[in-house]
Design a protein around this motif. Structure first.
Motif, mmCIF file in Angstrom:
data_model
loop_
_atom_site.group_PDB
_atom_site.id
_atom_site.type_symbol
_atom_site.label_atom_id
_atom_site.label_comp_id
_atom_site.label_asym_id
_atom_site.label_seq_id
_atom_site.Cartn_x
_atom_site.Cartn_y
_atom_site.Cartn_z
ATOM 1 N N GLN A 1 -2.555 5.595 7.365
ATOM 2 C CA GLN A 1 -1.628 5.212 6.300
ATOM 3 C C GLN A 1 -0.168 5.279 6.711
ATOM 4 N N LEU A 2 0.077 5.818 7.905
ATOM 5 C CA LEU A 2 1.467 6.065 8.288
ATOM 6 C C LEU A 2 1.866 5.215 9.481
ATOM 7 N N LYS A 3 3.128 4.892 9.563
ATOM 8 C CA LYS A 3 3.651 4.219 10.750
ATOM 9 C C LYS A 3 3.477 5.141 11.955
ATOM 10 N N PRO A 4 3.162 4.579 13.104
ATOM 11 C CA PRO A 4 2.946 5.427 14.286
ATOM 12 C C PRO A 4 4.115 6.368 14.542
ATOM 13 N N GLU A 5 5.345 5.889 14.337
ATOM 14 C CA GLU A 5 6.480 6.783 14.623
ATOM 15 C C GLU A 5 6.510 7.961 13.648
ATOM 16 N N ASP A 6 6.008 7.733 12.447
ATOM 17 C CA ASP A 6 5.978 8.837 11.488
ATOM 18 C C ASP A 6 4.888 9.845 11.853
ATOM 19 N N VAL A 7 3.737 9.332 12.295
ATOM 20 C CA VAL A 7 2.698 10.238 12.775
ATOM 21 C C VAL A 7 3.263 11.072 13.921
ATOM 22 N N GLU A 8 4.026 10.407 14.788
ATOM 23 C CA GLU A 8 4.611 11.092 15.944
ATOM 24 C C GLU A 8 5.549 12.216 15.510
ATOM 25 N N THR A 9 6.374 11.902 14.514
ATOM 26 C CA THR A 9 7.309 12.910 14.000
ATOM 27 C C THR A 9 6.550 14.151 13.522
ATOM 28 N N ILE A 10 5.475 13.904 12.804
ATOM 29 C CA ILE A 10 4.717 15.039 12.277
ATOM 30 C C ILE A 10 4.081 15.835 13.423
ATOM 31 N N ARG A 11 3.503 15.095 14.366
ATOM 32 C CA ARG A 11 2.874 15.791 15.501
ATOM 33 C C ARG A 11 3.895 16.625 16.277
ATOM 34 N N SER A 12 5.088 16.096 16.408
ATOM 35 C CA SER A 12 6.080 16.824 17.214
ATOM 36 C C SER A 12 6.441 18.143 16.537
ATOM 37 N N MET B 1 -2.112 0.457 10.020
ATOM 38 C CA MET B 1 -1.429 0.496 8.738
ATOM 39 C C MET B 1 -1.323 -0.898 8.128
ATOM 40 N N LYS B 2 -1.653 -1.003 6.869
ATOM 41 C CA LYS B 2 -1.616 -2.317 6.208
ATOM 42 C C LYS B 2 -0.194 -2.811 6.000
ATOM 43 N N ASP B 3 -0.062 -4.142 5.934
ATOM 44 C CA ASP B 3 1.235 -4.717 5.604
ATOM 45 C C ASP B 3 1.576 -4.432 4.151
ATOM 46 N N GLY B 4 2.835 -4.591 3.859
ATOM 47 C CA GLY B 4 3.243 -4.440 2.467
ATOM 48 C C GLY B 4 4.350 -3.431 2.346
ATOM 49 N N VAL B 5 4.437 -2.867 1.172
ATOM 50 C CA VAL B 5 5.530 -1.940 0.886
ATOM 51 C C VAL B 5 5.279 -0.613 1.601
ATOM 52 N N TYR B 6 6.331 -0.047 2.166
ATOM 53 C CA TYR B 6 6.206 1.270 2.806
ATOM 54 C C TYR B 6 7.094 2.247 2.039
ATOM 55 N N TYR B 7 6.517 3.384 1.749
ATOM 56 C CA TYR B 7 7.150 4.389 0.884
ATOM 57 C C TYR B 7 8.629 4.634 1.199
ATOM 58 N N SER C 1 4.888 10.455 2.064
ATOM 59 C CA SER C 1 6.103 11.274 2.139
ATOM 60 C C SER C 1 6.092 12.114 3.405
ATOM 61 N N ILE C 2 6.879 11.678 4.357
ATOM 62 C CA ILE C 2 6.915 12.375 5.648
ATOM 63 C C ILE C 2 7.480 13.772 5.483
ATOM 64 N N GLN C 3 8.509 13.885 4.667
ATOM 65 C CA GLN C 3 9.129 15.195 4.504
ATOM 66 C C GLN C 3 8.119 16.233 3.990
ATOM 67 N N PHE C 4 7.273 15.815 3.061
ATOM 68 C CA PHE C 4 6.307 16.778 2.542
ATOM 69 C C PHE C 4 5.328 17.196 3.637
ATOM 70 N N LYS C 5 4.940 16.234 4.453
ATOM 71 C CA LYS C 5 4.014 16.549 5.544
ATOM 72 C C LYS C 5 4.688 17.416 6.607
ATOM 73 N N PRO D 1 0.803 -1.222 0.000
ATOM 74 C CA PRO D 1 0.000 0.000 0.000
ATOM 75 C C PRO D 1 0.837 1.274 0.000
ATOM 76 N N ALA D 2 2.108 1.189 -0.444
ATOM 77 C CA ALA D 2 2.919 2.407 -0.457
ATOM 78 C C ALA D 2 2.302 3.450 -1.373
ATOM 79 N N SER D 3 2.508 4.696 -1.044
ATOM 80 C CA SER D 3 2.036 5.769 -1.927
ATOM 81 C C SER D 3 2.729 7.069 -1.553
ATOM 82 N N GLY D 4 2.758 7.957 -2.504
ATOM 83 C CA GLY D 4 3.418 9.247 -2.306
ATOM 84 C C GLY D 4 2.821 9.975 -1.118
ATOM 85 N N PHE D 5 1.621 9.581 -0.774
ATOM 86 C CA PHE D 5 0.955 10.096 0.391
ATOM 87 C C PHE D 5 1.813 9.947 1.643
#
Lengths: 343, 343, 343, 343
Positions: free
Chosen positions: A148-159, D1-7, A122-126, A116-120
């Motif tokens: 759609q994001l790993k919890p640690e990535d959501v955390e990074t954005i929130r911080s 988050m679903k399994d699979g490829v991560y961006y 992109s942590i840097q863009f967020k 389910p990867a997608s340009g969505f």
């Protein structure tokens, strides 16, 4: 060969050029030629997002100072770097031409392998959106977003959202503009109630409106008179008055860099939004009404984000409140001198 | 100096360079420096619209023939000219950068003098929309539209709408594609009911859909199966089948130019729409929420037209119905030969 | 329809859109489709040259004043307009893409009918070169040049050359920079012989040179020390010192607009030269080594002009004489204050 | 988050985004803000060079086949990929705008720390030149060249030169064009001495020349008559005849893709050369007449390479030998059929 730095080592090309692993090259799959392009264009985007974050980071440091001295190089540097960010985005927009050389059928050869990867993701863009001023609660479809994001990535954005974003720092900087409060610049003004300048200005503005535009007058009062920042707004009326003054008297030396700053911010909004727009078109041409690899409704999600994620739109709105140069209130000589260079 | 043609006479520069009369230079008015830019950029746009109409006019002549021979240069010429039109639009889009060097305050110096003229009154642009396929009844806010134009100009536009537009000619040309109807290309097919090819294809397509996408299957059946063009649609199912076949088997020599043609049309839609989009931004930045010189609500009108005036969107939608190359039905040898060059 | 200005009349489209008469449409000739493009792109170029001359004309007026007040909007306006000229040239360069959609064979269909007309005869472009600073005696192949133009056009160009061009006005403006001559800014300097600042600077510069670069030191002395403008040079050593100072201390508010001005001039040179360069390529691709319609040797003439017609190259050369920021001589507090805003 | 490829994992962003180590951040040095930009833009260029090499590699594989079937997708694919390479180069050219936001003074902050590294050491770019057709002995200043690279990198480049480059493969492919040798296409021709077609063609060409152009006739004979490839030339006369025939009769279906191929190669040359050209300007603006970090004479070296490293120039030269379409020799019906699609 002389000792010293060597190009390929300096640029760490061993990392950069060995970071392309095609999903379609895995065992039991068929090599999809265009997947390389897909990887490289995204890596290139991410490199540039890194650069943009680097520039914006220093802009935040400078704008976050309690006071920015007029005669320091600070505003010059801020403008120079925002200008660069705009040039970068301009290039990123043009680069979509490259991805458009991939046809939908060629994309299908490896599209499903990416789920389910997608340009969505992109942590840097967020992060960039967050540093400029977008808050989680204003993000389009925030629940989908988080899922759609790993919890640690959501955390990074929130911080990042815990820090003051650029829009807030600019608001505060505008609020500090000293000219209106200093009575010595406004001979005859008693310092009470509505400022003499704005009284005259509102009158001129009212006269300038076409019959169909009279609602604008109320909007002006609502946006520009008063002091408190209203909920859901990015700029306080006080900051808006400063910004409007800058737009009107930008010819005076002291206001030139502030005027550039406001323009650079509006241009950044426009660039990001044009980038989103061309992206939507490209996605639409590539997958039509299918769902994106991330499971989104593709074009619809992107259109939602396009409309909702403007950050500096309140500056653009000020354009509605301009009046013709020949009707501008005259400034006092003292103020004029203050807006110029040391003699 | 030798006899013969002289550059300035050949180009009639006496006309071209003496056609700029600033409203702000009329008696009792104040010269507004930027009005020259405003005039010249619009004249430049109109020159290019003339060129675009010239190219599209010949494209219509060629596509309007009852039959287009594969071995004639016709499709080659059509593609070459549509490509040129796309390059022109690409340049027109970039040219908005020039107008953005005019600030809102500079525009205010002469804006009111232009009322009620507005870019909305560009007849050539409306003729282009008409020649491509936009009909009066589908135009955004058509009453406003008519009220802004001289009756003879409305008449000119209506008269163009009486001719078959490009989208219709392309639809007819696609419908003439002979391969499905000729049973000799499909050994074992009895010529009845749903074509063997599409039966297999629908099955593959269905398998390819994610659970969330199942509605696409019905959409496919609705759009691609059957023969009659439905009201409000530009392409018939028959034409859509031909277009889809072309997109899928574009590698075969005979289908390369048709594939280019479809791409050029989609690119034209995208270019026109990007042009509109950047135009909206520019207008928004210039006048905010004020009404346009033509009395329109400026940005809102333009956004309406942007969303409603796509002409070749049904081609883009076909992308939703592609399947992976490896799952494509095999073609018979006879058909493969027919899609190639004379041996 | 409301009374007032009407778009097509305002823009005088009757003139603009009826100024295309194809030579290939004359009696006994065969219509050459691409001649329309050829005419329209040249007309479009001439429209933009008119705009460029209009902007440059006002720049000359401003820079031609005996004194330019720091606190006036003058330099702001000059920069704004030169920036616009640069954006225009940037677009003109991109527009060559359109002409490249014409193939050599298509050009041949009407090329001979145009003799001896050629883009070489664009008077407006030659006026622009003259206004910026190119003199007849420095023009590449000036005799050929004169032989190709009507005497009245040669006269027009010569008459422009009688006025001071932009490069001279900029030179004089730089020479007026007051900081070096005012001893109060340089405590301890007696005002004699080589200025303290440049003595220190030359030493630092010398230290910064690689062994292979030592010739640069002499070049520096020759270009930057002394007072008299040498024959064949555009800038005097005095003006060069001012320009170098501006480049080095551009962070100070007072020097920001001057720094922009120098950059805008260098960018203009680069744009004009890139325009020439792409033009050469296009001509080469179109006619190879054949002579141009004007009888020139096509590519060779253009390459000669490209190399010889730089106008602001002496600013670019100053880059050779920069030193690292950390080694810059410190300015006195008094001078620093003078370079800032009114407190 | 679903399994699979991560961006971020798919794109190996841990490598890509952690490959920026500023020289100016090393101990005892002062952080130079713009060094990050310098690194990232070069990394981005290298990413794209990787993509270009990837595309060109597959083009070489296809063109290297002993025979390319007309009805296979081969030429279609080759053109598609060369087109992509051209779009990539077009973007790389535009990207120089970003680097131009770095001022010479900002570059000086870290320039000396990079010695002797220089963009000159980009192995990928040199590999590209080699794959297209540049040989070591034709490289500008080859000794300097070798002295700047690690021996293993020189070896890598030399090993690529052992393979047939694209220009040779294209030459061989053109030489295989069958139409001239097959007498059945040329009724009445006895197969001896100068081919009937070229006899007529030379006559027409001679008639078309202006008096000043008569030397072109000899050049034509030298380039296009005969069979042997002359030393120092890339194309044999036989291949040139085929290329010229393709340019003249490109309207016939069979010749459309070959015509595109020739155009794509010329466009690639033009793009690479424009890239070099803008690079020269940028270097000149950045370091003036100082030596480059690699010790080269900067601008002079680059100008030498610009003039000497064209690879497909001999195609561009063929333009000199075209004649007007209306004077083209008529083809036999048999040949016309052969140039069309299967009926």
């Amino acid at each position: 060969m002389k000792d010293g730095v060597y190009y390929s080592e300096y640029l760490q090309l061993d990392k950069i050029l060995n970071a392309q692993q095609l999903e379609s090259d895995r065992t039991d799959r068929a090599h999809a030629h265009d997947e390389m392009l897909f990887i490289i264009i995204h890596q290139s985007y991410e490199l540039w997002f890194k650069q943009v974050l680097y520039e914006v980071g220093t802009v935040l440091d400078i704008m976050g100072q309690p006071d920015i001295k007029d005669s320091s190089p600070d505003l010059f540097v801020v403008n120079h770097r925002l200008k660069r960010v705009n040039v970068i985005f301009h290039t990123l927009i043009g680069k979509i031409d490259i991805l458009e050389t991939m046809t939908p059928l060629d994309f299908l050869d490896f599209r499903n392998m990416l789920r389910p990867a997608s340009g969505f993701q992109s942590i840097q863009f967020k992060l960039l959106e967050g540093l400029l001023g977008l808050r989680m609660e204003n993000r389009h479809m925030q629940e989908y977003y988080i899922s759609q994001l790993k919890p640690e990535d959501v955390e990074t954005i929130r911080s990042v959202e815990k820090k003051k974003p650029l829009i807030d720092l600019v608001n505060e900087w505008l609020e500090r503009m000293p000219f209106f409060d200093d009575k010595s610049f406004w001979p005859g003004w008693d310092g009470n109630s509505l400022h003499e300048f704005w009284k005259k200005y509102l009158e001129q503005y009212n006269n300038s409106l076409q019959p169909a535009e009279k609602a604008n007058y109320n909007r002006f009062e609502e946006m520009v008179v008063g002091n408190e920042k209203k909920p859901g707004q990015s700029l306080s009326p006080k900051a808006r008055r400063a910004a409007l003054f800058i737009m009107l008297y930008r010819d005076y030396p002291l206001l030139q860099l502030p005027f550039n700053l406001i323009n650079n911010l509006m241009e950044l909004d426009e660039n990001i939004s044009t980038w989103r727009y061309r992206h939507i078109h490209m996605v639409h041409r590539m997958i039509g009404s299918r769902t994106g690899t991330g499971g989104s409704t593709g074009k619809d999600y992107l259109t939602g984000a396009l409309n909702k994620h403007y950050i500096f739109a309140e500056f653009a709105e000020l354009t509605s409140f301009l009046i013709e140069r020949r009707n501008l209130p005259q400034l006092s000589d003292k103020l004029k001198t203050r807006l110029g260079f040391e003699q």
